[in-house]
Scaffold this motif. Structure first.
Motif, PDB file in Angstrom:
ATOM      1  N   THR A  55       0.426  12.861   1.606  1.00 59.78           N
ATOM      2  CA  THR A  55      -0.317  11.861   2.360  1.00 59.78           C
ATOM      3  C   THR A  55      -0.166  12.047   3.855  1.00 59.78           C
ATOM      4  N   ALA A  56       0.695  12.985   4.275  1.00 56.96           N
ATOM      5  CA  ALA A  56       0.908  13.192   5.704  1.00 56.96           C
ATOM      6  C   ALA A  56      -0.319  13.795   6.373  1.00 56.96           C
ATOM      7  N   ALA A  57      -1.100  14.564   5.606  1.00 60.61           N
ATOM      8  CA  ALA A  57      -2.234  15.277   6.183  1.00 60.61           C
ATOM      9  C   ALA A  57      -3.513  14.453   6.193  1.00 60.61           C
ATOM     10  N   ARG A  58      -3.505  13.252   5.656  1.00 64.89           N
ATOM     11  CA  ARG A  58      -4.718  12.444   5.611  1.00 64.89           C
ATOM     12  C   ARG A  58      -4.382  10.980   5.904  1.00 64.89           C
ATOM     13  N   PRO A  59      -5.364  10.237   6.365  1.00 63.49           N
ATOM     14  CA  PRO A  59      -5.130   8.801   6.547  1.00 63.49           C
ATOM     15  C   PRO A  59      -4.889   8.145   5.190  1.00 63.49           C
ATOM     16  N   LEU A 119      -1.728   8.541 -10.642  1.00 66.67           N
ATOM     17  CA  LEU A 119      -1.862   7.140 -10.263  1.00 66.67           C
ATOM     18  C   LEU A 119      -0.605   6.656  -9.548  1.00 66.67           C
ATOM     19  N   PRO A 120      -0.789   5.708  -8.620  1.00 70.30           N
ATOM     20  CA  PRO A 120      -2.054   5.159  -8.147  1.00 70.30           C
ATOM     21  C   PRO A 120      -2.729   6.093  -7.160  1.00 70.30           C
ATOM     22  N   MET A 121      -4.049   5.972  -7.051  1.00 71.60           N
ATOM     23  CA  MET A 121      -4.801   6.825  -6.135  1.00 71.60           C
ATOM     24  C   MET A 121      -4.930   6.190  -4.750  1.00 71.60           C
ATOM     25  N   VAL A 122      -4.843   4.872  -4.686  1.00 77.84           N
ATOM     26  CA  VAL A 122      -4.937   4.145  -3.424  1.00 77.84           C
ATOM     27  C   VAL A 122      -3.534   3.912  -2.881  1.00 77.84           C
ATOM     28  N   ASP A 123      -3.348   4.144  -1.590  1.00 77.13           N
ATOM     29  CA  ASP A 123      -2.024   4.028  -0.972  1.00 77.13           C
ATOM     30  C   ASP A 123      -1.654   2.595  -0.620  1.00 77.13           C
TER      31      ASP A 123
END
Length: 604
Positions: free
Chosen positions: A27-31, A277-281
């Motif tokens: 998740t570091a490379a994307r918002p 899962l989960p796909m949403v942070d």
């Protein structure tokens, strides 16, 4: 050493090093992916042993996990294991239920664990189960376990009440106990063929670590720590909740079993199968009680979805039941279903004005119900987004009969007046308002909320009572306050709803005498109905049970503790970036199954 050996066997309060699940993706490379939506009623808290309202349960079910859950896309609903290794072993007499928990599942990090990784063990479910019996928590779900007659726990609760001593969690009872580190067993005094469905609701029987409860005394409602995919990171009471991905959540990938002819389900499965899962942070939930600002927040894309489109805007959003062209052009998606619920106005059966079982009291309630126009409520307040309720059972539940017709949907001012006249509710002092048969004033007290829908319902009740010459007064408070008052038996009339939590839900819980103060907000207590309830409870689904459900439903219509009005038609709208949402009739924890697509087309 003996105590240590026992703890190692049962997993009591031990923290052990366990390998956490790998991150789904860097998740570091994307918002961060954020799901934003609004709810219409304020939450009350996040402790499975204390909450009873829908919106608190939605949040809680995404934090705590029950042993079982549902296949996200299977219709009709199908139970599947969650933290359990498999579906439970159920004895032939439906009195013993054995659950085996998968090793390696861990709780979210919390200072209560003193830096250790805390593994989920069978004893955590035993503890979570017992908490509903602890008088301190006043559990609104307790009736479900007491009605099933779990061996020994009611006696343990009674001891705490009689002695005014703390509930004894350390005493082992036959009704629920850990057999080893990952296995627990529940034993009942009577058959309960549908009992295992209770273990598919994390908002009721999600695993709770005793260390957390002990570390934050009196703060369980504000400090939830579970094994689920999300953890609560921000909370502005009655305003906003923020939940973020639980870094300790195990490896869990998307899978489901939609029917072969289910095009929508098959499309979701094809797109998401195998995704971790989960796909949403992060999930951000705002409390917006008024319909207009909630709807505008969706239209302005401040919210990714409108999980329940306000009825006031139904004609704009989906005229004729079809998505409006201007929304369709923006890529908005629509999901609709008839909810497994019922809307109603309760009459407090212990209230000296509207309560009681004598003929004149029954006549009063039936007259009030006849005067109220259900069709008008569906048309003006629900904006057509509901179907009439003939009885206690909504579609998808055993007991629902599409051919059943009852007085619940009848509107007749003439019949209402005739009943009141016949039983002595007449105007004795010529003030234009009817009085009680003994000459005292007949004044109804209706409890409501400050939102627009409640104000509309109040206006319908005002008009209905004016039509038959009955005085009615209104008190207004926030929903959580009204809920507390209703459970304590301090409201005379209140319009609210009841939703099914599983496919075996019995809406008869709302009329069973021992459920007063819990599911039974009307505090109805009729021996004939209680007998029907007890008899159907131990029977498997089939013709014999259906006959009892029909009998009990007719008693509910005859005595009218509830004026049933409708079953909601629920519509969710999603902007194109929301992927995979589909309303399930029973499960509340949908967040883990949806994704946010950052490359979705913007609004045009």
């Amino acid at each position: 050493m003996l105590a240590l050996a026992l703890a190692l066997t049962l997993g009591l309060a031990l923290c052990i090093p366990v390998q956490a699940a790998p991150a789904a993706e860097s998740t570091a490379a994307r918002p961060p992916k954020v799901l934003r939506y609004a709810i219409q009623i304020a939450e009350s808290g996040f402790d499975p042993a204390q909450i009873s309202d829908l919106y608190s349960r939605i949040v809680t079910a995404n934090i705590f996990e029950a042993p079982l859950t549902y296949d996200y896309l299977a219709r009709p609903a199908r139970l599947v294991p969650q933290t359990a290794a498999a579906l439970p072993d159920i004895s032939a007499d439906f009195k013993r239920f054995t659950f085996r928990i998968r090793p390696g599942i861990v709780f979210a990090d919390d200072p209560a664990f003193r830096g250790a990784v805390r593994e989920l063990v069978a004893a955590d479910y035993v503890y979570a189960f017992k908490r509903h019996y602890d008088p301190v928590y006043k559990s609104a779900s307790l009736f479900q376990f007491e009605n099933a007659k779990v061996l020994g726990l009611s006696e343990l609760r009674r001891k705490a009440l009689d002695t005014r001593q703390p509930f004894d969690y350390d005493t082992e009872v036959e009704g629920i106990r850990a057999l080893d580190r990952y296995t627990f067993e529940v034993r009942l005094a009577a058959p309960s063929p549908r009992f295992h469905y209770l273990f598919a609701d994390g908002s009721v029987l999600g695993a709770v670590a005793h260390e957390v409860i002990e570390a934050y005394p009196g703060r369980a409602m504000e400090h939830p720590v579970g094994t689920g995919p999300y953890r609560l990171t921000q909370w502005q009471r009655s305003s906003k909740m923020v939940l973020e991905r639980n870094p300790r959540y195990r490896l869990h990938t998307f899978d489901a079993s939609p029917a072969p002819d289910d095009a929508v389900g098959q499309a979701i499965l094809a797109r998401l199968k195998g995704r971790q899962l989960p796909m949403v942070d992060r999930v951000e939930i705002s409390v917006i009680e008024e319909a207009q600002p909630r709807w505008l927040a969706f239209l302005n894309r401040e919210m990714d979805m409108s999980e329940r489109v306000p009825e006031e805007f139904a004609d704009i959003a989906m005229p004729g039941g079809r998505l409006a062209p201007h929304l369709r052009k923006q890529g908005v998606q629509m999901d609709r279903m008839v909810a497994v619920d019922v809307n109603f106005t309760l009459f407090a059966m212990e209230n000296p004005v509207v309560g009681g079982y004598t003929p004149e009291k029954v006549a009063l309630r039936r007259a009030l119900a006849l005067a109220y126009d259900t069709a008008l409520e569906i048309q003006l307040v629900r904006r057509g987004q509901a179907v009439p309720a003939q009885g206690m059972f909504p579609p998808l539940l055993e007991g629902y009969d599409p051919q059943f017709r009852s007085e619940m949907t009848e509107h007749s001012v003439a019949r209402a007046k005739a009943l009141l006249d016949l039983y002595g509710y007449v105007d004795r002092n010529n003030d234009g308002r009817r009085d009680m048969p003994d000459g005292s004033p007949l004044v109804l007290q209706y409890t409501g909320e400050p939102d627009q829908r409640s104000r509309q319902l109040q206006e319908l009740w005002r008009k209905a009572m004016n039509a038959i010459g009955v005085a009615i007064e209104f008190t207004v408070a926030k929903w959580p306050e009204n809920l507390k008052a209703s459970r304590a038996g301090r409201v005379m009339m209140w319009s609210v709803g009841w939703s099914a939590t599983h496919p075996a839900s019995s809406f008869f819980d709302m009329m069973y005498g021992p459920n007063k103060g819990q599911a039974n907000h009307a505090r109805f207590d009729l021996p004939a109905f209680n007998e029907v309830y007890a008899r159907q409870l131990v029977l498997p689904d089939g013709p014999e049970r259906r006959a009892l459900l029909h009998q009990g439903q007719r008693l509910g219509v005859a005595y009218m503790p509830y004026k049933l009005t409708s079953h909601q038609v629920l519509t969710a709208l999603m902007h194109p970036q929301v992927v995979g949402y589909r309303r399930h009739p029973f499960m509340r924890d949908f967040w883990r199954y949806v994704d946010i697509d950052p490359e979705a087309p913007p609004a045009r």
